[in-house]
Design an enzyme around this catalytic site. Structure first.
Site, PDB file in Angstrom:
ATOM      1  N   SER A 208       1.009  -1.229  -0.087  1.00 32.83           N
ATOM      2  CA  SER A 208      -0.113   0.023  -0.260  1.00 32.83           C
ATOM      3  C   SER A 208       0.832   1.204  -0.036  1.00 32.83           C
ATOM      4  O   SER A 208       2.143   1.169   0.314  1.00 32.83           O
ATOM      5  CB  SER A 208      -0.937   0.114   1.334  1.00 32.83           C
TER       6      SER A 208
ATOM      7  N   TYR B 151      -1.844  -1.203  10.578  1.00 31.47           N
ATOM      8  CA  TYR B 151      -1.829  -1.615   8.955  1.00 31.47           C
ATOM      9  C   TYR B 151      -0.568  -0.896   8.248  1.00 31.47           C
ATOM     10  O   TYR B 151      -0.038  -1.566   7.762  1.00 31.47           O
ATOM     11  CB  TYR B 151      -3.164  -0.787   8.451  1.00 31.47           C
TER      12      TYR B 151
HETATM   13  P1  NAD Z   1     -11.465  -6.388  -0.357  1.00 31.05           P
HETATM   14  O1  NAD Z   1     -12.012  -6.304   1.206  1.00 31.05           O
HETATM   15  O2  NAD Z   1     -12.063  -6.214  -1.227  1.00 31.05           O
HETATM   16  O3  NAD Z   1     -10.572  -7.851  -0.343  1.00 31.05           O
HETATM   17  C1  NAD Z   1      -9.837  -8.518   0.618  1.00 31.05           C
HETATM   18  C2  NAD Z   1      -9.789  -9.663   0.420  1.00 31.05           C
HETATM   19  O4  NAD Z   1      -9.074 -10.648   1.285  1.00 31.05           O
HETATM   20  C3  NAD Z   1     -10.947 -10.529   0.338  1.00 31.05           C
HETATM   21  O5  NAD Z   1     -11.103 -11.427  -0.756  1.00 31.05           O
HETATM   22  C4  NAD Z   1     -11.284 -11.167   1.564  1.00 31.05           C
HETATM   23  O6  NAD Z   1     -12.119 -12.202   1.501  1.00 31.05           O
HETATM   24  C5  NAD Z   1      -9.940 -11.590   1.835  1.00 31.05           C
HETATM   25  N1  NAD Z   1      -9.525 -11.870   3.070  1.00 31.05           N
HETATM   26  C6  NAD Z   1      -9.716 -10.981   4.427  1.00 31.05           C
HETATM   27  N2  NAD Z   1      -9.342 -11.752   5.449  1.00 31.05           N
HETATM   28  C7  NAD Z   1      -8.766 -13.060   4.965  1.00 31.05           C
HETATM   29  C8  NAD Z   1      -8.315 -14.125   5.684  1.00 31.05           C
HETATM   30  N3  NAD Z   1      -8.151 -14.077   6.981  1.00 31.05           N
HETATM   31  N4  NAD Z   1      -8.011 -14.983   4.905  1.00 31.05           N
HETATM   32  C9  NAD Z   1      -8.106 -14.978   3.651  1.00 31.05           C
HETATM   33  N5  NAD Z   1      -8.470 -13.786   2.907  1.00 31.05           N
HETATM   34  C10 NAD Z   1      -9.160 -12.883   3.679  1.00 31.05           C
HETATM   35  O7  NAD Z   1     -10.025  -5.289  -0.083  1.00 31.05           O
HETATM   36  P2  NAD Z   1      -9.012  -4.546  -1.076  1.00 31.05           P
HETATM   37  O8  NAD Z   1      -9.023  -3.325  -1.047  1.00 31.05           O
HETATM   38  O9  NAD Z   1      -9.111  -5.402  -2.417  1.00 31.05           O
HETATM   39  O10 NAD Z   1      -7.752  -5.049  -0.587  1.00 31.05           O
HETATM   40  C11 NAD Z   1      -6.860  -6.177  -1.008  1.00 31.05           C
HETATM   41  C12 NAD Z   1      -5.378  -5.739  -0.587  1.00 31.05           C
HETATM   42  O11 NAD Z   1      -5.173  -4.303  -1.087  1.00 31.05           O
HETATM   43  C13 NAD Z   1      -5.114  -5.695   0.927  1.00 31.05           C
HETATM   44  O12 NAD Z   1      -4.040  -6.131   1.159  1.00 31.05           O
HETATM   45  C14 NAD Z   1      -5.343  -4.025   0.977  1.00 31.05           C
HETATM   46  O13 NAD Z   1      -4.292  -3.879   2.248  1.00 31.05           O
HETATM   47  C15 NAD Z   1      -4.528  -3.613  -0.197  1.00 31.05           C
HETATM   48  N6  NAD Z   1      -4.827  -2.170  -0.583  1.00 31.05           N
HETATM   49  C16 NAD Z   1      -6.022  -1.694  -0.737  1.00 31.05           C
HETATM   50  C17 NAD Z   1      -6.097  -0.286  -1.058  1.00 31.05           C
HETATM   51  C18 NAD Z   1      -7.713   0.062  -1.364  1.00 31.05           C
HETATM   52  O14 NAD Z   1      -7.518   1.573  -1.417  1.00 31.05           O
HETATM   53  N7  NAD Z   1      -8.792  -0.642  -1.265  1.00 31.05           N
HETATM   54  C19 NAD Z   1      -5.150   0.444  -0.946  1.00 31.05           C
HETATM   55  C20 NAD Z   1      -3.936  -0.034  -0.890  1.00 31.05           C
HETATM   56  C21 NAD Z   1      -3.507  -1.231  -0.610  1.00 31.05           C
END
Ligand code: NAD
Length: 260
Positions: free
Chosen positions: A142, A155
């Site tokens: 991130s 985080y």
């Molecule tokens: P999201 O909530 O859409 O997806 C998260 C995924 O992780 C889902 O498939 C969920 O089921 C899975 N998950 C959660 N806990 C779990 C566990 N214990 N075991 C297995 N799977 C699990 O979120 P996202 O925004 O797509 O996030 C994905 C990644 O991107 C994360 O690592 C997040 O930190 C990172 N990220 C997101 C953003 C943003 O703005 N959305 C920005 C920077 C980084």
């Protein structure tokens, strides 16, 4: 480009992980999905993206906070697809609170899911990648792996940690055909961020649209969300031959966030 390769994308039932899984399938990679919730729509979307290459897609429901379940998933991947050639460590959760109010169990869960899970998948995937002298490890960190925001202690610590893990893994594989890099998105409108928008709207009694504009305006100079499709294209680049010597980078796709 990726026909014959297999990608494991953790946390790919929604959001960024699903976007990356679709992009890799569209290049011909077989895909093992993982994550919570109803996985059928994700499986269908990935199969559709990979249809021109007749890719195979499957699912494993390992809880990424549990090392024994991660080991079972890696064993399943090897048995189902031969080996994991592309590992995308993407599963992640968020919790927002000041340090002194941060529930210790949330700290432990965020560190386990957002950081330690990547250590476990990486240690288990590396031997076969080394033997094949080809592999790609992509850690979805991130912009919070590069800079901090208040109320995100766990985080930010986990994301800085995974950027560190990325660099060490890249150094240890530097003379091989295995690369390891991190992707550092700014805001992406996924369920994880929608929850933060909803909380902002509720706390201030403002509309969803106003809360979204405020969220972007505070941090992201482009005032635009990055999309899962854009992040998928970056992952595809890391997997391409042009990415052979890209090692240990933390590549932000953040609308200028970290440039400030
Ligand atoms: P999201 O909530 O859409 O997806 C998260 C995924 O992780 C889902 O498939 C969920 O089921 C899975 N998950 C959660 N806990 C779990 C566990 N214990 N075991 C297995 N799977 C699990 O979120 P996202 O925004 O797509 O996030 C994905 C990644 O991107 C994360 O690592 C997040 O930190 C990172 N990220 C997101 C953003 C943003 O703005 N959305 C920005 C920077 C980084």
């Amino acid at each position: 480009m990726l026909s014959g390769k297999t990608a494991l994308v953790t946390g790919s039932t929604s959001g960024i992980g699903l976007g990356i899984a679709q992009a890799l399938a569209a290049q011909g990679a077989n895909v093992l999905l993982n994550g919570f919730g109803d996985y059928q729509p994700a499986l269908e979307a990935v199969r559709q993206a990979g249809q021109p290459h007749a890719v195979q897609a499957d699912y494993h429901g390992a809880d990424m906070s549990k090392p024994a379940e991660i080991e079972a998933m890696m064993a399943f991947a090897a048995q189902r697809f031969g080996q994991v050639d592309i590992l995308v460590n993407n599963a992640g959760i968020q919790h927002v609170a000041n340090v002194e109010d941060f529930p210790p169990e949330k700290w432990d869960a965020i560190l386990a899911i957002n950081l330690s899970s990547a250590f476990h998948t990486t240690r288990l995937a590396l031997p076969a990648m080394r033997a094949a002298n080809w592999g790609r490890i992509i850690n979805v960190a991130s912009v919070h792996g590069l800079v901090a925001s208040a109320q995100k202690a766990a985080y930010v610590a986990a994301k800085h940690g995974i950027v560190g893990l990325t660099k060490v893994t890249a150094l240890e594989t530097a003379t091989t055909g295995v690369t390891c890099n991190a992707i550092c998105p700014g805001w992406v409108l996924t369920p994880l961020v929608q929850k933060q928008v909803d909380a902002k709207a509720a706390a201030q009694g403002i509309s969803n649209q106003e809360a979204t504009a405020q969220l972007l305006g505070e941090k992201e100079p482009s005032l635009q969300f990055t999309t899962p499709e854009e992040l998928g294209a970056l992952a595809v680049f890391f997997c391409s031959a042009a990415g052979n010597n890209v090692r240990g980078v933390a590549w932000n796709m953040d609308g200028g966030w970290a440039a400030q």
